[in-house]
Write a protein that holds these residues in place. Structure first.
Motif, PDB file in Angstrom:
ATOM      1  N   LEU A 271       0.816  -1.208   0.000  1.00 34.03           N
ATOM      2  CA  LEU A 271       0.000   0.000   0.000  1.00 34.03           C
ATOM      3  C   LEU A 271       0.854   1.264   0.000  1.00 34.03           C
ATOM      4  O   LEU A 271       0.405   2.335  -0.411  1.00 34.03           O
ATOM      5  N   THR A 272       2.097   1.168   0.465  1.00 33.43           N
ATOM      6  CA  THR A 272       2.949   2.344   0.559  1.00 33.43           C
ATOM      7  C   THR A 272       3.378   2.864  -0.806  1.00 33.43           C
ATOM      8  O   THR A 272       3.824   3.994  -0.923  1.00 33.43           O
ATOM      9  N   LEU A 273       3.299   2.033  -1.846  1.00 32.81           N
ATOM     10  CA  LEU A 273       3.766   2.438  -3.169  1.00 32.81           C
ATOM     11  C   LEU A 273       2.648   2.809  -4.127  1.00 32.81           C
ATOM     12  O   LEU A 273       2.891   3.488  -5.124  1.00 32.81           O
ATOM     13  N   ILE A 274       1.426   2.378  -3.845  1.00 32.35           N
ATOM     14  CA  ILE A 274       0.333   2.613  -4.786  1.00 32.35           C
ATOM     15  C   ILE A 274       0.078   4.102  -4.980  1.00 32.35           C
ATOM     16  O   ILE A 274      -0.122   4.582  -6.098  1.00 32.35           O
ATOM     17  N   GLY A 275       0.096   4.864  -3.880  1.00 31.76           N
ATOM     18  CA  GLY A 275      -0.117   6.301  -3.995  1.00 31.76           C
ATOM     19  C   GLY A 275       0.946   6.974  -4.833  1.00 31.76           C
ATOM     20  O   GLY A 275       0.651   7.845  -5.656  1.00 31.76           O
TER      21      GLY A 275
ATOM     22  N   PHE B 194      -3.862   7.535  -1.991  1.00 32.13           N
ATOM     23  CA  PHE B 194      -3.725   8.291  -0.741  1.00 32.13           C
ATOM     24  C   PHE B 194      -4.427   7.573   0.415  1.00 32.13           C
ATOM     25  O   PHE B 194      -3.849   7.377   1.494  1.00 32.13           O
ATOM     26  N   TRP B 195      -5.689   7.183   0.188  1.00 31.68           N
ATOM     27  CA  TRP B 195      -6.439   6.539   1.272  1.00 31.68           C
ATOM     28  C   TRP B 195      -5.938   5.126   1.546  1.00 31.68           C
ATOM     29  O   TRP B 195      -6.088   4.616   2.653  1.00 31.68           O
ATOM     30  N   ASN B 196      -5.342   4.478   0.543  1.00 32.50           N
ATOM     31  CA  ASN B 196      -4.699   3.195   0.788  1.00 32.50           C
ATOM     32  C   ASN B 196      -3.573   3.368   1.796  1.00 32.50           C
ATOM     33  O   ASN B 196      -3.407   2.567   2.719  1.00 32.50           O
TER      34      ASN B 196
ATOM     35  N   ALA C 259     -12.248   5.247   6.425  1.00 36.39           N
ATOM     36  CA  ALA C 259     -11.183   5.719   5.531  1.00 36.39           C
ATOM     37  C   ALA C 259     -10.822   4.675   4.492  1.00 36.39           C
ATOM     38  O   ALA C 259     -10.525   5.003   3.338  1.00 36.39           O
ATOM     39  N   ALA C 260     -10.839   3.399   4.883  1.00 40.71           N
ATOM     40  CA  ALA C 260     -10.463   2.341   3.948  1.00 40.71           C
ATOM     41  C   ALA C 260     -11.617   1.973   3.022  1.00 40.71           C
ATOM     42  O   ALA C 260     -11.426   1.845   1.806  1.00 40.71           O
ATOM     43  N   LEU C 261     -12.823   1.816   3.573  1.00 41.39           N
ATOM     44  CA  LEU C 261     -13.926   1.337   2.738  1.00 41.39           C
ATOM     45  C   LEU C 261     -14.317   2.367   1.686  1.00 41.39           C
ATOM     46  O   LEU C 261     -14.368   2.056   0.491  1.00 41.39           O
ATOM     47  N   PHE C 262     -14.591   3.603   2.108  1.00 44.74           N
ATOM     48  CA  PHE C 262     -14.939   4.587   1.083  1.00 44.74           C
ATOM     49  C   PHE C 262     -13.691   5.126   0.395  1.00 44.74           C
ATOM     50  O   PHE C 262     -13.649   5.242  -0.842  1.00 44.74           O
ATOM     51  N   GLY C 263     -12.668   5.492   1.181  1.00 45.13           N
ATOM     52  CA  GLY C 263     -11.495   6.121   0.591  1.00 45.13           C
ATOM     53  C   GLY C 263     -10.823   5.255  -0.454  1.00 45.13           C
ATOM     54  O   GLY C 263     -10.389   5.748  -1.503  1.00 45.13           O
ATOM     55  N   VAL C 264     -10.730   3.953  -0.199  1.00 42.95           N
ATOM     56  CA  VAL C 264     -10.065   3.045  -1.143  1.00 42.95           C
ATOM     57  C   VAL C 264     -11.076   2.454  -2.118  1.00 42.95           C
ATOM     58  O   VAL C 264     -11.027   2.702  -3.324  1.00 42.95           O
ATOM     59  N   TYR C 265     -12.018   1.676  -1.597  1.00 43.86           N
ATOM     60  CA  TYR C 265     -12.916   0.936  -2.480  1.00 43.86           C
ATOM     61  C   TYR C 265     -13.979   1.829  -3.090  1.00 43.86           C
ATOM     62  O   TYR C 265     -14.359   1.653  -4.257  1.00 43.86           O
TER      63      TYR C 265
ATOM     64  N   LEU D 190     -16.007  15.067  -1.530  1.00 49.19           N
ATOM     65  CA  LEU D 190     -16.005  13.700  -1.013  1.00 49.19           C
ATOM     66  C   LEU D 190     -14.743  13.420  -0.203  1.00 49.19           C
ATOM     67  O   LEU D 190     -14.811  12.857   0.901  1.00 49.19           O
ATOM     68  N   ASN D 191     -13.611  13.821  -0.718  1.00 47.11           N
ATOM     69  CA  ASN D 191     -12.354  13.515  -0.033  1.00 47.11           C
ATOM     70  C   ASN D 191     -12.131  14.391   1.194  1.00 47.11           C
ATOM     71  O   ASN D 191     -11.699  13.896   2.243  1.00 47.11           O
TER      72      ASN D 191
END
Length: 758
Positions: free
Chosen positions: A560-564, A595-597, A629-635, A668-669
């Motif tokens: 997750l640290t690299l996806i953003g 970011f949210w990841n 943060a994970a459910l909406f922010g990521v998915y 949203l963010n």
């Protein structure tokens, strides 16, 4: 070009070994789960509870709302207590009062030494394992039997209609007569007793270690964090740092590879939408509608933490009690996100293969209406079943099973499973030409299809538990569904689709995308499959679950640290190409996912995942902060990004009112950040302090939940909720603008050829 064959072999090996280990540990959980005694018998021979009552009580709690009405062993809602911790504390206090009374009746002076002796005696008595395997009986003293009767009477009144407890029910956001049948209330007490007994009774052959590894924290009975939880937490921190360092090293090693040559014109501009692709339009409008419904239910549910039975003075709980509003809020969130991803798969499959299978549109239409039936049917029957107290069988088969994130009745689960298999069939037949044809993107397309197959197949885990399944095993299988299905295979599917989108737009080299998606899937599943166990530390599992869960949940954070960073680099490259402006908000949605990841899934997730942390914060608002943060922010943002990409190809470019997407994206963010960091996270930190200092029961008590500070923090959600809701309204307005005039079947060609798999 580096071959990906070796990576695919590693992926297959890790998949098989990880699921083999997860299955083996599941068998160990089954063998070592807290026993359900045949009888709980007092010293004078009275049978307090039977095994049948304990199992019936589990069903009764589920039918009354289950994990939408407080928690057992830490899983569920946050306003009512954790019933296992609440029972444990009440029983210990009642037993201590009786032992102190015995001291006073004996004419003994009650000084500090006597009080300490009583405290130690209570701890020893409640920790002593008196379960006899041969007879299946648990024997308890007469004084403890009296304490149990007192606590059972409290729950009988609470889940009934005793007016003396109306204020407490309001604080718990409970309605009167949550269980109108007296037999079911008595059985409920049996189940709560058993869950607390398992939480404090020493395991056979162990001293000072309960079936739930001493969870919850309760000083009165000697429940303190175990040595294994502390040790494996330290190991997980070290592994996290080592994993991030290794990932950065490998990432830098590939940094010399040249960027892709971005095309001079949009490769998708001349793509023709096939009939089945056009049929996905309605899916996306339903996605936005469900999203609006989820936000409304979230606002109502959050407000119940202040008023309990009302919404700004309106007695809304009479028709929409907390258990129903929270069920809809959590379940609809899964529905709209999954619908966006399913529709994206149906849209991109013909786009990639360049072929429209016969009757594909009919299949897409049929699946849409089947999903509508499942969503509406499960929501309506769940609401009616709770409101009308239709009973335990109705709740399990058609209503609300009482399990968080997978609450719909078994009938609806079966229909959804069939629907998902049909979706895999539709996706596979559309992708088949691209899978057969050698191309640079065939590996990515194969990953899309394989992950889709896992999405369809692994939903079968929702059918693995029954009405009488041991609660430890219900939790084991439930997290297969919630963690592996949603956080595992759906994420792999969506990540592969995003890689294909970037490849077809010319932003990423196909060979690089092939290697990256397989490598990232290896790393993610390596940590993610066995990382499922971090949800199961305190659910009556062996200590090996703590060790394996702590290690692999730490590794789960690493990719997750690299996806953003990767998403941000893609966005920066796109800013120099004029035609990519049409995809600005698609790409920025994927940047938000990165970011949210990192923040929601990574930082906030790891803040609670180590056993030493989760021991104190399980079932508190720290979990809610991570979850939102994970459910909406990521998915959620991933679903929105995919939806915006599909809508870009489904409607004439002139119809897209992008001016609404900017406020939608930022609202949203920013609204989500305000909600998490102004309300949920501070509330969780405050509760964590109380849990550490006094015990989990106190952190979940009305004294804390309805303290001035906590209620102020609940009100501080309102600004974030308003900003967040405004973002969803802007998104809805953007979608409605697409209906302004008749849609052109073919986008402006500008000399571009239809997009196919590269």
């Amino acid at each position: 070009m580096k071959s990906t064959k070796r990576l695919w072999r590693w992926l297959g090996l890790i998949f098989v070994l990880s699921f083999g280990a997860l299955g083996y540990l599941g068998w160990q959980i089954y063998l070592s789960a807290p026993p359900i005694p045949n009888r709980v018998v007092s010293a004078d021979g009275e049978v307090l509870f039977t095994g049948e009552q304990i199992q019936l009580g589990q069903q009764a709690w589920m039918s009354a709302g289950g994990q939408q009405l407080g928690t057992v062993w830490g899983h569920g809602a946050y306003v009512a207590p954790d019933w296992s911790a609440d029972w444990l504390h009440r029983e210990a206090v009642a037993l201590k009062a009786r032992r102190m009374a015995e001291q006073q009746q004996g004419g003994l002076a009650v000084g500090d030494a006597q009080r300490a002796a009583v405290d130690q005696g209570v701890r020893d008595e409640m920790r002593r394992n008196t379960y006899d395997e041969a007879s299946g009986e648990v024997r308890i003293t007469a004084a403890r039997a009296d304490a149990i009767r007192e606590v059972a009477s409290h729950y009988d009144s609470l889940f009934g209609s005793d007016p003396a407890l109306e204020t407490l029910r309001d604080q718990y956001a409970m309605t009167a007569d949550a269980l109108p049948v007296a037999e079911h209330r008595k059985a409920l007490a049996a189940f709560f007793f058993w869950s607390a007994w398992a939480a404090t009774t020493d395991r056979p052959g162990e001293t000072g270690l309960s079936y739930t590894s001493n969870w919850p924290h309760e000083p009165l009975v000697g429940n303190t964090m175990s040595t294994s939880a502390a040790m494996w937490s330290m190991v997980s921190v070290v592994l996290l740092l080592a994993g991030i360092a290794a990932m950065l090293w490998l990432h830098k090693g590939d940094a010399h590879e040249d960027d892709a040559q971005v095309p001079a014109a949009d490769p998708l501009l001349g793509a023709k939408a096939t009939p089945s692709m056009k049929a996905t339009r309605k899916y996306f409008f339903v996605v936005i509608g469900l999203m609006l419904l989820q936000i409304a239910m979230g606002a109502i549910t959050a407000h119940y933490a202040v008023e309990g039975q009302a919404f700004f003075g309106i007695p809304l709980a009479q028709v929409l009690p907390y258990t129903v509003s929270r069920t809809i809020h959590t379940q609809i969130g899964i529905f709209w996100i999954a619908t966006a991803w399913l529709a994206t798969g149906l849209y991109v499959a013909p786009l990639l293969s360049g072929r429209e299978p016969k009757l594909q549109k009919l299949g897409v239409d049929a699946l849409f209406w089947a999903l509508i039936v499942v969503v509406l049917g499960s929501t309506i029957t769940g609401w009616l079943g709770t409101l009308q107290h239709r009973g335990m069988d109705f709740s399990f088969w058609f209503g609300n099973q009482g399990l968080e994130f997978t609450s719909m009745g078994r009938f609806w689960q079966i229909l959804l499973f069939v629907g998902l298999l049909f979706w895999v069939f539709l996706l596979g037949r559309a992708l088949w030409p691209a899978l057969k044809k050698p191309s640079e993107t065939r590996g990515l397309i194969a990953m899309v299809f394989l992950s889709a197959t896992c999405i369809g197949g692994f939903y079968a885990t929702s059918l693995t538990w029954g009405q009488h399944t041991h609660y430890s095993m219900v939790e084991y299988w439930r997290w297969w569904l919630v963690h592996l299905w949603v956080e595992g295979f759906f994420e792999v599917f969506a990540t592969a689709v995003v890689a294909l989108i970037f490849t077809n737009l010319g932003l990423v080299r196909p060979a690089s995308a092939n290697r990256a998606i397989v490598a990232e899937t290896i790393v993610f599943l390596f940590g993610g499959i066995l990382g499922t166990l971090h949800h199961l530390y305190w659910t009556g599992t062996p200590t090996s679950v703590i060790a394996v869960g702590a290690v692999f949940s730490a590794l789960e954070v690493v990719p997750l640290t690299l996806i953003g960073l990767e998403a941000l680099q893609t966005y920066r490259r796109s800013k120099n190409v004029a035609w990519l402006g049409a995809y600005k908000w698609v790409i920025l949605s994927f940047v938000a996912v990165g970011f949210w990841n990192t923040v929601g899934a990574g930082l906030l997730g790891f803040a609670i995942n180590p056993p030493a942390s989760l021991y104190y914060v399980q079932g508190l608002n720290m979990t809610a902060a991570h979850g939102h943060a994970a459910l909406f922010g990521v998915y959620g943002m991933l679903g929105i990004g995919l939806m915006l990409f599909c809508l870009r190809g489904l409607y004439d470019r002139a119809l897209h009112a992008d001016k609404f997407l900017k406020p939608a994206f930022w609202s949203l963010n920013i609204g989500l950040a305000m909600m998490v960091f102004m309300s949920l996270l501070p509330a969780g930190i405050y509760q964590a302090y109380e849990s550490i200092t006094k015990g989990l029961w106190y952190a979940r008590s009305p004294e804390v939940i309805h303290s001035k500070l906590m209620e102020t923090l609940v009100w501080l959600r309102v600004p974030g909720d308003i900003v967040f809701a405004a973002g969803s309204v802007f998104l809805a307005v953007y979608a409605l603008c697409l209906l302004r005039r008749r849609v052109a079947d073919r986008l402006p060609a500008a000399g571009a050829a239809p997009a196919r798999g590269r």
